[in-house]
Design a protein around this motif. Structure first.
Motif, PDB file in Angstrom:
ATOM      1  N   GLN A  74       0.628  -1.071  -0.263  1.00  0.00           N
ATOM      2  CA  GLN A  74       0.362   0.205  -0.265  1.00  0.00           C
ATOM      3  C   GLN A  74       0.633   1.132  -0.264  1.00  0.00           C
ATOM      4  O   GLN A  74       0.568   2.844  -0.493  1.00  0.00           O
ATOM      5  CB  GLN A  74      -1.245   0.069   1.428  1.00  0.00           C
ATOM      6  N   ASP A  98      -2.499 -10.806 -11.135  1.00  0.00           N
ATOM      7  CA  ASP A  98      -2.570 -10.629 -10.141  1.00  0.00           C
ATOM      8  C   ASP A  98      -3.291  -8.874 -10.530  1.00  0.00           C
ATOM      9  O   ASP A  98      -4.252  -8.121 -10.517  1.00  0.00           O
ATOM     10  CB  ASP A  98      -1.460  -9.257  -9.320  1.00  0.00           C
ATOM     11  N   ILE A 150      -6.593  -9.440 -12.217  1.00  0.00           N
ATOM     12  CA  ILE A 150      -7.842  -9.845 -11.223  1.00  0.00           C
ATOM     13  C   ILE A 150      -8.312  -8.016 -10.577  1.00  0.00           C
ATOM     14  O   ILE A 150      -9.185  -7.440 -10.480  1.00  0.00           O
ATOM     15  CB  ILE A 150      -7.345 -10.525  -9.700  1.00  0.00           C
ATOM     16  N   ARG A 151      -7.100  -7.624  -9.894  1.00  0.00           N
ATOM     17  CA  ARG A 151      -7.338  -6.355  -9.842  1.00  0.00           C
ATOM     18  C   ARG A 151      -8.049  -5.296 -10.253  1.00  0.00           C
ATOM     19  O   ARG A 151      -8.531  -4.410  -9.992  1.00  0.00           O
ATOM     20  CB  ARG A 151      -5.668  -5.582  -9.002  1.00  0.00           C
ATOM     21  N   SER A 152      -7.829  -5.408 -12.325  1.00  0.00           N
ATOM     22  CA  SER A 152      -8.031  -4.375 -12.833  1.00  0.00           C
ATOM     23  C   SER A 152     -10.058  -5.060 -13.096  1.00  0.00           C
ATOM     24  O   SER A 152     -10.693  -3.986 -13.402  1.00  0.00           O
ATOM     25  CB  SER A 152      -7.550  -4.815 -13.858  1.00  0.00           C
ATOM     26  N   SER A 197     -12.502  -4.734  -6.897  1.00  0.00           N
ATOM     27  CA  SER A 197     -11.363  -3.098  -7.436  1.00  0.00           C
ATOM     28  C   SER A 197     -11.163  -3.570  -5.719  1.00  0.00           C
ATOM     29  O   SER A 197     -12.140  -3.931  -5.225  1.00  0.00           O
ATOM     30  CB  SER A 197     -12.000  -1.582  -7.847  1.00  0.00           C
ATOM     31  N   ASP A 203     -10.049  -4.017  -1.514  1.00  0.00           N
ATOM     32  CA  ASP A 203      -9.867  -5.311  -1.267  1.00  0.00           C
ATOM     33  C   ASP A 203     -10.602  -6.933  -1.822  1.00  0.00           C
ATOM     34  O   ASP A 203      -9.370  -7.733  -1.653  1.00  0.00           O
ATOM     35  CB  ASP A 203      -9.639  -4.639   0.415  1.00  0.00           C
ATOM     36  N   GLY A 250      -9.971  -7.067  -4.523  1.00  0.00           N
ATOM     37  CA  GLY A 250      -9.334  -7.792  -5.695  1.00  0.00           C
ATOM     38  C   GLY A 250      -8.189  -8.072  -4.894  1.00  0.00           C
ATOM     39  O   GLY A 250      -7.625  -9.283  -5.259  1.00  0.00           O
ATOM     40  N   SER A 251      -7.720  -7.455  -4.144  1.00  0.00           N
ATOM     41  CA  SER A 251      -7.033  -7.847  -3.582  1.00  0.00           C
ATOM     42  C   SER A 251      -6.724  -9.120  -3.260  1.00  0.00           C
ATOM     43  O   SER A 251      -5.883 -10.073  -3.026  1.00  0.00           O
ATOM     44  CB  SER A 251      -6.455  -6.910  -2.104  1.00  0.00           C
ATOM     45  N   SER A 285      -6.880 -11.796  -5.500  1.00  0.00           N
ATOM     46  CA  SER A 285      -5.309 -12.161  -5.795  1.00  0.00           C
ATOM     47  C   SER A 285      -4.266 -13.092  -5.216  1.00  0.00           C
ATOM     48  O   SER A 285      -3.848 -13.850  -5.482  1.00  0.00           O
ATOM     49  CB  SER A 285      -4.680 -10.812  -6.698  1.00  0.00           C
ATOM     50  N   ALA A 288      -0.913  -5.655  -0.933  1.00  0.00           N
ATOM     51  CA  ALA A 288      -1.818  -5.222  -1.710  1.00  0.00           C
ATOM     52  C   ALA A 288      -2.930  -4.814  -0.679  1.00  0.00           C
ATOM     53  O   ALA A 288      -3.839  -4.256  -0.569  1.00  0.00           O
ATOM     54  CB  ALA A 288      -2.520  -5.455  -2.980  1.00  0.00           C
ATOM     55  N   ILE A 289      -3.002  -5.952   0.232  1.00  0.00           N
ATOM     56  CA  ILE A 289      -4.081  -5.534   1.146  1.00  0.00           C
ATOM     57  C   ILE A 289      -4.549  -4.528   2.721  1.00  0.00           C
ATOM     58  O   ILE A 289      -3.303  -4.170   3.098  1.00  0.00           O
ATOM     59  CB  ILE A 289      -4.931  -6.300   1.804  1.00  0.00           C
TER      60      ILE A 289
END
Length: 454
Positions: free
Chosen positions: A189, A295, A298-300, A303, A305, A307-308, A311, A320-321
């Protein structure tokens, strides 16, 4: 006269005939009284438990240890011998072999100074020979096998440390010029990090040049895996424990073959490499690039948390969480789902096995002539192996994969599987290739939770 004799004889016959009946009735009353007394004892015992009284073992309390503990008769030699006989029964010694092997590794890490590998290896050989010579004596063989396991664990940890020996940065260095291949890229983050295999390093106070360093950069500026980069950075030696007995950062960095860590000043330049990367480097770059691509994809789509977390369950990237969600999951007791372990491996293997077997069974005549069940198990084994590599191959993931692999191989060989033995084999293999894992919470919690569920 005959009738009178008959009248007098009948009561005698009646008395003789009723004697067994009365005896049986007396026995019945005695058994009923005994049952009632036992019921009263059980009722009293339950009442004692509810009242907080110690009632175990029932009717066997004896003064022990000079009357200090009346219920101490569980520690009598006969009871201990009975427990020992159960533990050394058929199929029960293999888990203890893994425990002894891990104890030898713990002894290595508890040593005050670095043991000599040339002394640890002969000790393991000597104990192995002793175990072979004592194989016809049950008690001596078990003890010799335990000493061999401890000596082997001690030797494995010593040899692993000697084999991965690499230079470490001794003093902090500023304004260091670095160049090399990027092996690993991590996002979080606040900042990103990447591991650099050093090809060229220039700077002051650098006596022993580290082979691999971990550098932190601004978020979103970490170079991709496999790129050859140049940068200026501040390097620090591996951080020692903050207090005696606390977490040893330097030990973990050493077994990760990292000689230093630091911060990048300025931009990271991607340049043309002076030489072609090795095959291992290219394979590692391909795997890391695949993880990054999955990763990012998935996050695209998902969006935040959501997606985080999605992933993290596939690629193993949990950085990324957001911290408050991460902490909330662990406080609520569901943080373990983020660690790819037995549940995730079982789901992947089960789904792939079911789909492959069902698809092959739909082909007319194939299921009757060919072992489609074994083919499905082999396909599930390949997919779980790919999942192991894709997820980062942490200790819990390694344990789960080994246990799943043993089950799938047993299906292909038509052999039964015992979970406790598969867990023992998994522990031995993990400790054989990564003995440093025994002092990590991940190893301890993973195997302890699995053993508790048996």
């Amino acid at each position: 006269m005959g009738r009178g004799i008959g009248r007098l004889a009948k009561p005698r016959a009646a008395r003789v005939t009723l004697a067994p009946v009365l005896a049986r009735e007396g026995q019945g009353r005695a058994m009923a009284d005994e049952g009632n007394s036992q019921d009263r004892v059980r009722t009293g015992a339950r009442a004692g438990v509810r009242a907080g009284a110690r009632t175990w073992p029932v009717n066997r309390a004896r003064p022990g240890w000079n009357g200090l503990w009346p219920q101490a008769d569980f520690a009598v030699p006969a009871r201990i011998r009975a427990w020992a006989a159960i533990e050394v029964g058929a199929g029960r010694l293999l888990p203890w072999f893994a425990v002894a092997f891990g104890s030898g590794i713990v002894l290595y890490f508890a040593a005050d100074h670095e043991p000599a590998w040339w002394a640890a290896s002969p000790l393991a050989v000597i104990t192995a020979v002793a175990a072979v010579l004592l194989r016809r004596r049950p008690v001596a063989f078990v003890l010799a096998l335990g000493f061999f396991a401890m000596a082997a664990g001690f030797a494995v940890a010593t040899l692993k440390t000697a084999l991965i020996e690499h230079p470490l940065l001794r003093y902090p260095a500023y304004g260091v010029s670095l160049a090399g291949f990027v092996e690993l890229r991590e996002e979080s983050q606040k900042t990103d990090r990447f591991v650099l295999r050093v090809e060229r390093i220039e700077g002051n106070r650098i006596i022993d040049k580290p082979e691999r360093v971990r550098l932190s950069v601004r978020r979103g500026t970490a170079p991709p895996a496999g790129a050859f980069v140049e940068a200026k950075a501040q390097l620090n030696p591996p951080l020692q424990p903050l207090r005696p007995g606390s977490y040893d950062f330097a030990r973990d960095l050493y077994f990760q073959r990292l000689g230093a860590s630091g911060f990048v000043h300025g931009a990271v330049k991607v340049v043309t490499p002076p030489a072609t990367a090795s095959v291992r480097m290219r394979v590692n770059a391909f795997i890391q690039g695949l993880r990054d691509a999955i990763d990012a994809r998935i996050r695209s789509v998902l969006s935040g948390d959501v997606g985080s977390i999605a992933s993290a369950l596939i690629t193993g990237k949990r950085d990324a969480i957001t911290p408050y969600v991460y902490d909330a999951m662990f406080v609520s007791g569901i943080g373990h789902v983020l660690s790819i372990s037995g549940y995730h491996m079982a789901v992947v293997a089960g789904i792939v096995f079911f789909i492959l077997r069902a698809s092959l069974a739909l082909i007319p005549g194939l299921a009757d002539r060919m072992p489609v069940k074994k083919w499905a198990a082999f396909g599930a084994l390949l997919v779980t192996a790919f999942y192991l590599v894709l997820s980062g191959a942490e200790v819990a993931t390694q344990r789960s994969f080994i246990m799943i692999a043993i089950v799938l191989i047993a299906v292909m060989l038509d052999r039964p599987v015992l979970t406790l033995r598969t867990m023992t084999i998994a522990a031995l293999l993990v400790l054989l290739f990564a003995p440093e894992a025994v002092v990590h919470p991940s190893f301890q919690m993973s195997f302890a939770a699995t053993y508790r569920n048996q």
